[in-house]
Design an enzyme around this catalytic site. Structure first.
Site, PDB file in Angstrom:
ATOM      1  CB  THR A  56      -0.973   0.012   1.204  1.00 36.16           C
ATOM      2  OG1 THR A  56      -1.758   1.201   1.173  1.00 36.16           O
ATOM      3  CG2 THR A  56      -0.259  -0.097   2.532  1.00 36.16           C
ATOM      4  CD  GLU A  57      -1.026   5.556  -3.179  1.00 33.28           C
ATOM      5  OE1 GLU A  57      -1.148   6.792  -3.195  1.00 33.28           O
ATOM      6  OE2 GLU A  57      -1.343   4.832  -4.136  1.00 33.28           O
ATOM      7  CG  ASN A  58      -0.999   3.899   3.576  1.00 33.91           C
ATOM      8  OD1 ASN A  58      -1.147   3.002   2.753  1.00 33.91           O
ATOM      9  ND2 ASN A  58      -1.508   3.833   4.791  1.00 33.91           N
ATOM     10  CB  SER A  98       5.543   3.460  -0.290  1.00 27.48           C
ATOM     11  OG  SER A  98       4.433   2.812  -0.851  1.00 27.48           O
TER      12      SER A  98
END
Length: 217
Positions: A56-58, A98
């Site tokens: 997940t990009e966070n 990320s």
């Protein structure tokens, strides 16, 4: 559109069935990013034995399914701010790291929503071009060009019946020639990049001929 060999099913896919259908095409042991919105629901349908690692990009690798009841931790969320569980082996890292994973070709698959997909596999999912629309590109550009395979998950038609699979984009592009497969409530499609055409793999709740007519051939 090529409908040769398409398999027909009597009922359209509801949201849960669509998420399950996408999950079926995710390769075992793949590193996968699930985009904000409907794509996040794919996590709930992945077989834990398949060894799929969710990114997940966070800043989380090894993300789990959506959290339920007393599993909810407000500090443990996916990119869409939905609480998720933390499977054994999950890790955390800086937002910049990320995005380096996304841009560096380290993801096998990403699943994104879309406003439009063209016959050439062009993707529009960040802005409709309307003057009052709020642009929301997020990490979509990075995922569209960085992932080895791009899956799109969306309804086939807008509320007024306009197809979202189009000959060419009329909305601002997110990425060009990047989409490999499109999963919708009425059909599953592959993009043949060499021929720049859409191939119907499965029809749901409509015949292959009907879908071809709706999509203009």
């Amino acid at each position: 559109m090529d409908v040769t060999g398409a398999v027909e099913h009597p009922e359209p896919l509801d949201r849960a069935a669509l998420a399950a259908r996408v999950a079926r095409d995710v390769p075992d042991h793949a590193y996968v990013n699930l985009g904000i919105g409907q794509p996040t629901t794919v996590a709930d349908h992945l077989d834990p034995r398949a060894g799929v690692v969710l990114h997940t990009e966070n800043g989380m690798l090894g993300m789990g399914r959506a959290a339920r009841e007393d599993e909810v931790d407000p500090d443990l969320i996916n990119a869409g701010k939905v609480p998720v569980v933390e499977p054994p082996g999950a890790s955390y890292f800086h937002h910049a790291d990320s995005f380096a994973m996304m841009r560096g070709g380290h993801l096998d698959v990403c699943v994104l929503g879309a406003f439009q997909v063209s016959a050439a596999g062009d993707l529009a999912n960040w802005h409709t071009g309307a003057p009052d629309a709020i642009p929301a590109v997020g990490g979509a550009m990075d995922l569209a060009i960085g992932a080895k395979q791009v899956f799109v998950m969306m309804s086939l038609l807008t509320k007024d019946g306009t197809p979202k699979i189009v000959p060419s984009l009329t909305y601002p592009a997110t990425g060009l020639g990047c989409v490999d497969r499109v999963f919708t409530d009425l059909g599953v499609f592959a993009i043949d990049h060499e021929r720049q055409t859409v191939v119907l793999l499965e029809a749901y709740g409509a015949s292959a001929a009907d879908l071809a007519e709706r999509l203009g051939g």
